[in-house]
Design a protein around this motif. Sequence first.
Motif, PDB file in Angstrom:
ATOM      1  N   ASP A 111       0.810  -1.219   0.000  1.00  0.00           N
ATOM      2  CA  ASP A 111       0.000   0.000   0.000  1.00  0.00           C
ATOM      3  C   ASP A 111       0.847   1.275   0.000  1.00  0.00           C
ATOM      4  OD1 ASP A 111       0.828  -0.296   2.574  1.00  0.00           O
ATOM      5  OD2 ASP A 111      -1.161  -0.359   3.458  1.00  0.00           O
ATOM      6  N   ALA A 112       2.161   1.148  -0.034  1.00  0.00           N
ATOM      7  CA  ALA A 112       3.039   2.311  -0.161  1.00  0.00           C
ATOM      8  C   ALA A 112       4.383   1.840  -0.719  1.00  0.00           C
ATOM      9  CB  ALA A 112       3.248   2.991   1.187  1.00  0.00           C
ATOM     10  N   VAL A 113       5.099   2.787  -1.301  1.00  0.00           N
ATOM     11  CA  VAL A 113       6.394   2.469  -1.920  1.00  0.00           C
ATOM     12  C   VAL A 113       7.423   3.523  -1.517  1.00  0.00           C
ATOM     13  CG1 VAL A 113       7.595   2.479  -4.142  1.00  0.00           C
ATOM     14  CG2 VAL A 113       5.418   1.300  -3.935  1.00  0.00           C
ATOM     15  N   ILE A 114       8.616   3.047  -1.186  1.00  0.00           N
ATOM     16  CA  ILE A 114       9.751   3.959  -0.960  1.00  0.00           C
ATOM     17  C   ILE A 114      10.869   3.495  -1.883  1.00  0.00           C
ATOM     18  CG2 ILE A 114      11.519   4.709   0.700  1.00  0.00           C
ATOM     19  CD1 ILE A 114       9.459   4.214   2.928  1.00  0.00           C
ATOM     20  N   THR A 115      11.468   4.421  -2.599  1.00  0.00           N
ATOM     21  CA  THR A 115      12.643   4.025  -3.383  1.00  0.00           C
ATOM     22  C   THR A 115      13.847   4.900  -3.084  1.00  0.00           C
ATOM     23  OG1 THR A 115      13.620   3.737  -5.579  1.00  0.00           O
ATOM     24  CG2 THR A 115      11.684   5.184  -5.450  1.00  0.00           C
ATOM     25  N   THR A 116      14.948   4.237  -2.797  1.00  0.00           N
ATOM     26  CA  THR A 116      16.230   4.917  -2.547  1.00  0.00           C
ATOM     27  C   THR A 116      17.251   4.449  -3.589  1.00  0.00           C
ATOM     28  OG1 THR A 116      17.131   3.212  -1.092  1.00  0.00           O
ATOM     29  CG2 THR A 116      15.751   4.884  -0.047  1.00  0.00           C
ATOM     30  N   LEU A 117      16.758   3.871  -4.698  1.00  0.00           N
ATOM     31  CA  LEU A 117      17.655   3.291  -5.704  1.00  0.00           C
ATOM     32  C   LEU A 117      18.698   4.292  -6.186  1.00  0.00           C
ATOM     33  CD1 LEU A 117      15.142   1.424  -8.064  1.00  0.00           C
ATOM     34  CD2 LEU A 117      16.863   0.338  -6.569  1.00  0.00           C
ATOM     35  N   GLY A 118      19.895   3.812  -6.352  1.00  0.00           N
ATOM     36  CA  GLY A 118      20.959   4.635  -6.906  1.00  0.00           C
ATOM     37  C   GLY A 118      22.119   3.750  -7.285  1.00  0.00           C
ATOM     38  N   GLY A 119      22.963   4.235  -8.173  1.00  0.00           N
ATOM     39  CA  GLY A 119      24.176   3.483  -8.517  1.00  0.00           C
ATOM     40  C   GLY A 119      24.228   3.085  -9.975  1.00  0.00           C
ATOM     41  N   THR A 120      25.374   2.525 -10.323  1.00  0.00           N
ATOM     42  CA  THR A 120      25.687   2.199 -11.717  1.00  0.00           C
ATOM     43  C   THR A 120      26.144   0.749 -11.804  1.00  0.00           C
ATOM     44  OG1 THR A 120      26.487   4.458 -11.840  1.00  0.00           O
ATOM     45  CG2 THR A 120      27.070   3.055 -13.673  1.00  0.00           C
ATOM     46  N   LEU A 142      -0.465  -0.720 -10.318  1.00  0.00           N
ATOM     47  CA  LEU A 142      -1.101  -1.488  -9.234  1.00  0.00           C
ATOM     48  C   LEU A 142      -2.005  -0.621  -8.350  1.00  0.00           C
ATOM     49  CD1 LEU A 142       1.932  -3.696  -8.112  1.00  0.00           C
ATOM     50  CD2 LEU A 142      -0.039  -4.400  -9.487  1.00  0.00           C
ATOM     51  N   GLY A 143      -2.011   0.692  -8.580  1.00  0.00           N
ATOM     52  CA  GLY A 143      -2.855   1.565  -7.757  1.00  0.00           C
ATOM     53  C   GLY A 143      -2.278   1.824  -6.377  1.00  0.00           C
ATOM     54  N   VAL A 144      -0.955   1.729  -6.257  1.00  0.00           N
ATOM     55  CA  VAL A 144      -0.316   2.070  -4.981  1.00  0.00           C
ATOM     56  C   VAL A 144      -0.080   3.583  -5.023  1.00  0.00           C
ATOM     57  CG1 VAL A 144       1.608   1.616  -3.412  1.00  0.00           C
ATOM     58  CG2 VAL A 144       0.836  -0.164  -4.982  1.00  0.00           C
ATOM     59  N   THR A 145      -0.901   4.325  -4.297  1.00  0.00           N
ATOM     60  CA  THR A 145      -0.922   5.785  -4.496  1.00  0.00           C
ATOM     61  C   THR A 145      -0.051   6.559  -3.509  1.00  0.00           C
ATOM     62  OG1 THR A 145      -2.921   5.894  -3.193  1.00  0.00           O
ATOM     63  CG2 THR A 145      -3.190   5.824  -5.591  1.00  0.00           C
ATOM     64  N   ARG A 146       0.772   5.868  -2.702  1.00  0.00           N
ATOM     65  CA  ARG A 146       1.716   6.582  -1.823  1.00  0.00           C
ATOM     66  C   ARG A 146       3.129   6.215  -2.243  1.00  0.00           C
ATOM     67  NH1 ARG A 146       3.821  10.481   0.123  1.00  0.00           N
ATOM     68  NH2 ARG A 146       4.402  10.693   2.308  1.00  0.00           N
ATOM     69  N   VAL A 147       3.896   7.188  -2.697  1.00  0.00           N
ATOM     70  CA  VAL A 147       5.261   6.930  -3.176  1.00  0.00           C
ATOM     71  C   VAL A 147       6.225   7.966  -2.588  1.00  0.00           C
ATOM     72  CG1 VAL A 147       6.761   6.812  -5.212  1.00  0.00           C
ATOM     73  CG2 VAL A 147       4.422   5.949  -5.362  1.00  0.00           C
ATOM     74  N   VAL A 148       7.295   7.492  -1.971  1.00  0.00           N
ATOM     75  CA  VAL A 148       8.361   8.388  -1.497  1.00  0.00           C
ATOM     76  C   VAL A 148       9.618   8.075  -2.313  1.00  0.00           C
ATOM     77  CG1 VAL A 148       9.763   9.155   0.460  1.00  0.00           C
ATOM     78  CG2 VAL A 148       7.380   8.463   0.838  1.00  0.00           C
ATOM     79  N   LEU A 149      10.106   9.093  -3.014  1.00  0.00           N
ATOM     80  CA  LEU A 149      11.290   8.938  -3.877  1.00  0.00           C
ATOM     81  C   LEU A 149      12.455   9.718  -3.273  1.00  0.00           C
ATOM     82  CD1 LEU A 149      12.739   8.372  -6.666  1.00  0.00           C
ATOM     83  CD2 LEU A 149      11.565  10.413  -7.524  1.00  0.00           C
ATOM     84  N   VAL A 150      13.572   9.017  -3.038  1.00  0.00           N
ATOM     85  CA  VAL A 150      14.771   9.684  -2.511  1.00  0.00           C
ATOM     86  C   VAL A 150      15.705   9.972  -3.681  1.00  0.00           C
ATOM     87  CG1 VAL A 150      16.787   9.450  -0.996  1.00  0.00           C
ATOM     88  CG2 VAL A 150      14.557   8.570  -0.262  1.00  0.00           C
ATOM     89  N   THR A 151      16.033  11.262  -3.876  1.00  0.00           N
ATOM     90  CA  THR A 151      16.943  11.634  -4.976  1.00  0.00           C
ATOM     91  C   THR A 151      18.185  12.313  -4.395  1.00  0.00           C
ATOM     92  OG1 THR A 151      15.733  13.704  -5.389  1.00  0.00           O
ATOM     93  CG2 THR A 151      15.083  11.756  -6.678  1.00  0.00           C
ATOM     94  N   SER A 152      18.384  13.596  -4.666  1.00  0.00           N
ATOM     95  CA  SER A 152      19.579  14.271  -4.147  1.00  0.00           C
ATOM     96  C   SER A 152      19.446  15.784  -4.270  1.00  0.00           C
ATOM     97  CB  SER A 152      20.805  13.817  -4.947  1.00  0.00           C
ATOM     98  OG  SER A 152      21.957  14.511  -4.513  1.00  0.00           O
ATOM     99  N   ILE A 153      20.054  16.495  -3.332  1.00  0.00           N
ATOM    100  CA  ILE A 153      20.214  17.948  -3.511  1.00  0.00           C
ATOM    101  C   ILE A 153      21.033  18.139  -4.789  1.00  0.00           C
ATOM    102  CG2 ILE A 153      21.445  19.973  -2.637  1.00  0.00           C
ATOM    103  CD1 ILE A 153      20.552  19.246   0.164  1.00  0.00           C
ATOM    104  N   GLY A 154      20.611  19.120  -5.602  1.00  0.00           N
ATOM    105  CA  GLY A 154      21.248  19.336  -6.904  1.00  0.00           C
ATOM    106  C   GLY A 154      20.274  19.030  -8.029  1.00  0.00           C
ATOM    107  N   CYS A 155      19.206  18.262  -7.699  1.00  0.00           N
ATOM    108  CA  CYS A 155      18.175  17.956  -8.701  1.00  0.00           C
ATOM    109  C   CYS A 155      17.234  19.150  -8.841  1.00  0.00           C
ATOM    110  CB  CYS A 155      17.339  16.754  -8.274  1.00  0.00           C
ATOM    111  SG  CYS A 155      18.220  15.191  -8.304  1.00  0.00           S
ATOM    112  N   GLY A 156      16.714  19.338 -10.033  1.00  0.00           N
ATOM    113  CA  GLY A 156      15.657  20.319 -10.281  1.00  0.00           C
ATOM    114  C   GLY A 156      15.985  21.700  -9.749  1.00  0.00           C
TER     115      GLY A 156
END
Length: 267
Positions: A111-120, A142-156
């Motif tokens: 019912d929720a998703v967190i992503t901290t994916l990073g790397g090469t 899948l209709g999972v409507t809560r998402v927390v995305l971890v990116t980085s300072i410097g984005c956007g």
Amino acid sequence: MLRVLFLALCLSSGAAFFSTPASVVSRKQVSRLFVEQVEGNPTYKKVFVAGGTKGVGKCVVESLASSGTQVVCVARSDTSVTDLNTIENVLCHKGDAFDYKSIEDNMWGCDAVITTLGGTTEEGKRVDYEGNNNVIEAAGILGVTRVVLVTSIGCGDSKDAAPPAVFEALKDVLSDKEKAERVLQRYYTNTNWTIIRPGGLKSEKMTGKAILTEDKLAIGSIHREDVADLVVKALKSSSTKKKILSAVDMSLGSNVGGEREVAEFQL
Ligand SMILES: NC(=O)c1ccc[n+]([C@@H]2O[C@H](COP(=O)([O-])OP(=O)(O)OC[C@H]3O[C@@H](n4cnc5c(N)ncnc54)[C@H](OP(=O)(O)O)[C@@H]3O)[C@@H](O)[C@H]2O)c1
């Protein structure tokens, strides 16, 4: 009176009169049914964590699991799968964020998703856009409507926060992370998303003094355990809906505009 009698008849003859038969309840509906509201802040029972094998993601997994939340992960190596499956309340399967199917299949029922994916990868393939995009897309399907995305300072719009030399060195990674941010903001309008952009990460003990801030020029360091703590708190806070927040620790010399009391985002 007639309405009361009709309602009583419907209830006594089974709620099925009004409800959708179980056989036609979609994956989307099942995901939404898990969400509960407690005093305005949502709680989540089963959270998919992408990037849970180490760093911030592993701390997120441990924090959620220790509070009784069911955590689902995918990991690329057998060692990581075994390691994560030793944690109570964690279920980890072998999978790869570049493989959309392995993400969607394992996210089913969360019912929720967190992503901290990073790397090469060894071949030079970055996961920052493609992997995160697969996670975001699977959540949407899948209709999972809560998402927390971890990116980085410097984005956007936090580009100017990063010292020019740092931005130059990281610009391709930041650009990929920013693309993932844009997908989440532009195409998943029904999603309650939160984007968290940490400063420079250190693997040291939690200070408990790190903050989230809307200040786009905030810059500095933060410990991975503190980022994870803020990510878990942000997940459960209704005030973070559709917010982009930087994560820094002023006790480590980070700069934010003004005093902590002014800069800190209230969770
Ligand atoms: N380093 C910094 O100073 C800094 C600053 C700001 C933001 N960030 C970002 O913050 C986040 C957390 O950083 P971190 O250093 O704590 O974590 P990390 O060590 O970079 O871990 C990244 C996670 O992503 C997973 N991953 C990578 N490619 C994958 C794939 N194809 N399939 C499945 N999993 C995959 C890794 O799994 P494996 O165990 O399989 O590798 C690991 O669990 C990252 O997005 C990072 O880029 C870092």
